[in-house]
Design a protein around this motif. Structure first.
Motif, PDB file in Angstrom:
ATOM      1  N   ASP A  51       0.816  -1.154   0.004  1.00 50.01           N
ATOM      2  CA  ASP A  51       0.192  -0.001   0.060  1.00 50.01           C
ATOM      3  C   ASP A  51       0.901   1.270   0.018  1.00 50.01           C
ATOM      4  OD1 ASP A  51       0.982  -0.090   2.398  1.00 50.01           O
ATOM      5  OD2 ASP A  51      -0.773   0.148   3.522  1.00 50.01           O
ATOM      6  N   ASN A  52       2.095   1.002  -0.241  1.00 48.93           N
ATOM      7  CA  ASN A  52       3.010   2.271  -0.478  1.00 48.93           C
ATOM      8  C   ASN A  52       2.969   3.214   1.005  1.00 48.93           C
ATOM      9  OD1 ASN A  52       4.796   3.915  -1.768  1.00 48.93           O
ATOM     10  ND2 ASN A  52       3.225   5.300  -2.529  1.00 48.93           N
ATOM     11  N   GLY A  53       2.822   2.343   1.962  1.00 49.03           N
ATOM     12  CA  GLY A  53       2.744   3.040   3.325  1.00 49.03           C
ATOM     13  C   GLY A  53       3.848   2.862   4.330  1.00 49.03           C
ATOM     14  N   LEU A  54       4.137   3.881   5.191  1.00 48.61           N
ATOM     15  CA  LEU A  54       5.072   3.513   6.038  1.00 48.61           C
ATOM     16  C   LEU A  54       4.295   3.331   7.534  1.00 48.61           C
ATOM     17  CD1 LEU A  54       7.920   6.336   5.856  1.00 48.61           C
ATOM     18  CD2 LEU A  54       7.936   4.111   5.196  1.00 48.61           C
ATOM     19  N   ARG A  55       4.953   2.345   8.188  1.00 41.37           N
ATOM     20  CA  ARG A  55       4.162   1.968   9.337  1.00 41.37           C
ATOM     21  C   ARG A  55       5.363   2.314  10.516  1.00 41.37           C
ATOM     22  NH1 ARG A  55       1.669  -0.576   5.875  1.00 41.37           N
ATOM     23  NH2 ARG A  55      -0.680  -0.768   6.023  1.00 41.37           N
ATOM     24  N   GLN A  56       4.913   3.031  11.511  1.00 35.81           N
ATOM     25  CA  GLN A  56       5.849   3.179  12.670  1.00 35.81           C
ATOM     26  C   GLN A  56       5.768   2.171  13.576  1.00 35.81           C
ATOM     27  OE1 GLN A  56       5.244   6.482  15.780  1.00 35.81           O
ATOM     28  NE2 GLN A  56       7.140   7.130  14.927  1.00 35.81           N
ATOM     29  N   LEU A  57       7.040   1.359  13.599  1.00 37.05           N
ATOM     30  CA  LEU A  57       7.017   0.465  14.612  1.00 37.05           C
ATOM     31  C   LEU A  57       7.589   0.883  16.122  1.00 37.05           C
ATOM     32  CD1 LEU A  57       9.228  -2.165  12.520  1.00 37.05           C
ATOM     33  CD2 LEU A  57       6.719  -1.751  12.566  1.00 37.05           C
ATOM     34  N   ARG A  58       8.773   1.964  16.144  1.00 42.85           N
ATOM     35  CA  ARG A  58       9.033   2.606  17.210  1.00 42.85           C
ATOM     36  C   ARG A  58       8.919   4.061  17.031  1.00 42.85           C
ATOM     37  NH1 ARG A  58      11.612  -1.331  20.377  1.00 42.85           N
ATOM     38  NH2 ARG A  58      12.290  -3.162  19.307  1.00 42.85           N
ATOM     39  N   ALA A  59       8.605   4.882  18.164  1.00 37.56           N
ATOM     40  CA  ALA A  59       8.857   6.381  17.991  1.00 37.56           C
ATOM     41  C   ALA A  59      10.215   6.623  18.726  1.00 37.56           C
ATOM     42  CB  ALA A  59       7.632   6.950  18.698  1.00 37.56           C
TER      43      ALA A  59
END
Ligand code: FMN
Length: 483
Positions: free
Chosen positions: A112-120
């Motif tokens: 989906d051409n998306g970034l998912r944040q695993l850690r902030a």
């Protein structure tokens, strides 16, 4: 792991070699109902969509990632070639605060051409330590990390999937290097890192999915601050397939080639041992690249978008100038922590020339330093070329086949088992560049697999003792794809 320990690499290579015998005795059958999905999909994380317009991106760090999603329509564009179209390489981003993107650890979802944040938070210091204070990592605002999820490729290729990890990572890296160069962004590929530390940061187990390389992107003089603690994460992902099988050769080889401490990494990285080919037995034929004024001016993105592996070659000729251009453009060196800065490869390039105007049909070895070919045997080797490529017509219909062949001994002596990773990856990066160069010149290319020992025998005595790492076929495609 001591550098003298390289038995496992030899064993892995031997036991995953293709021969008529090994193919006949292989009882593995493809179970299509068990085919793994070609994505990593986090069930509980929301995506941050990446901007579709490449030029509007505020952050150069994301350029390489964004380029993979531009032609998003239906099936997402897969920008790089991948064995079996199984797409087992994942890409993560570890960055400090960037314009438009908060510091964090992200996963890039190709679906989906998306970034998912695993850690902030800013975790780059973890990577600085994991790489034994590699300067390019310490000064990078953003670091990409490529991983392989082995089962997604092993479903078809079994233990040979570990070689494919580097092959399919290499074609991606060639694209990243070209994209970074086109926006004049500093870039460096890092193969020396403490595997466990990087895997923990990405919350992957290092057995089913493991980090393969880091890519330092950009340059800042502000060093990263101390990182927050790396807490364990429990992020559910969609099941890959109903059943998953283990291939112990893969995990054993991966573990045997892992590095355990920052000190070990710092001692490991550096230049490979210099080596030279034996003096030529025949006069060398200098490469004759096209004049710069005769080169097509397409941008990297245009070429990446129209690239696709040739499914059939017409048998028509390339010109010697085209072949020379592809070779010289692809062999300018790779910025990496363990490869030769002057571009001398760990492999030698052996060619079967079948249809190149201006170059007699036959076999050749490239003298890289002299940018010249040494003729080995004259003749029409189409039949052999197709046989060596596991009896695929593509091999025999191409204009030229290029075999990357390395004497593994000095590489393993210098770099231990991890040298095997480096040699495979380097060959694949150059092959990825050849893909791009071929399509930039409006011709075609494909990677191919091969009968290992038969290739060595075919090029012997010159290639005696060398192992084949990659096979690249170049030629005129019957139907140009994505154009
Ligand atoms: C290292 C490598 C080896 C490959 N080997 C073969 C092969 O033996 N036969 C084949 O038909 N295609 C081969 N391919 C081509 C892949 O099937 C192709 O990359 C994949 O289907 C994705 O298509 P695309 O490259 O057009 O994007 C190979 C590709 C790579 C990168």
């Amino acid at each position: 792991m001591g550098n003298n320990d390289s038995q496992m690499a030899r064993r892995y290579h031997r036991e995953t070699s293709h021969s008529l015998q090994s193919l006949r005795s292989n009882t593995w059958r493809l179970d299509w109902s068990n085919r793994p999905i070609p994505y990593k999909i986090y069930s509980s994380l929301e995506p941050l969509p990446l901007p579709g317009d490449f030029t509007a991106l505020p952050t150069p760090a994301l350029d390489a990632i964004a380029s993979a999603g531009q032609a998003f329509a239906g099936e997402p564009l897969r920008a790089a070639a991948c064995t079996g179209a199984l797409y087992h390489i994942e890409v993560y981003l570890v960055c400090g605060d960037l314009p438009g993107l908060a510091a964090g650890v992200y996963h890039f979802g190709a679906h989906d051409n998306g970034l998912r944040q695993l850690r902030a938070g800013d975790f780059r210091q973890v990577l600085v330590q994991a790489t034994g204070n590699e300067p390019a990592i310490a000064s990078a605002p953003a670091v990409l990390i490529c991983t392989s999820t082995f089962w997604r490729n092993a479903w078809k290729y079994q233990a040979r999937a570990y070689r494919h990890t580097f092959w399919d990572d290499g074609t991606i890296l060639a694209n990243v290097l070209a994209e970074a160069a086109s926006v004049q962004m500093p870039v460096r590929i890092i193969l020396g890192f403490v595997d466990e530390t990087v895997n923990q940061l990405l919350a992957i187990d290092g057995q089913h999915e493991a980090a393969v390389n880091l890519i330092a992107l950009g340059h800042t003089s502000k060093l990263p601050a101390e990182a927050p603690p790396v807490a364990p994460l429990h992020l559910p992902t969609e099941r890959l397939s109903p059943r998953e099988y283990e291939f112990p050769l893969i995990s054993t080889m991966h573990t045997a080639s892992s590095l355990l401490s920052g000190e070990e990494v710092a001692a490991w990285r550096g230049q490979p041992t210099r080596r030279v080919l034996p003096p030529p037995g025949e006069p060398l034929i200098p490469l004759r690249p096209l004049d710069a004024s005769a080169l097509p001016g397409d941008t990297v993105e245009e070429v990446i978008k129209r690239r696709g592996s040739s499914r059939q070659f017409t048998g028509e000729a390339l010109s010697f100038e085209q072949l020379s251009t592809m070779l010289t453009r692809s062999l300018q060196g790779i910025p990496a922590d363990c490869l030769d800065a002057t571009g001398q490869l760990l492999s030698d390039l052996y060619l079967i020339v079948m249809a190149v105007d201006g170059l007699e049909a036959g076999t050749y070895v490239l003298h890289q330093g002299q940018q010249a070919l040494e003729p080995l045997k004259r003749g029409d080797f189409r039949h052999a070329a197709s046989h060596l490529a596991l009896d695929q017509d593509l091999g025999g219909d191409a204009a030229v086949n290029i075999y990357f062949m390395a004497d593994l001994e000095p590489i393993l002596e210098r770099f231990g088992n991890r040298g095997y990773r480096a040699a495979q990856l380097e060959a694949a990066i150059v092959a990825g560049k050849l893909y791009l160069a071929a399509y930039a010149l409006h011709s075609g290319a494909t990677g191919l697999t091969f009968f290992d020992d038969e290739v060595t025998a075919f090029f012997s005595p010159h290639a005696a003792g060398k192992s084949v790492l990659f096979l690249m076929s170049l030629g005129q495609p019957l139907k140009k794809r994505k154009e």
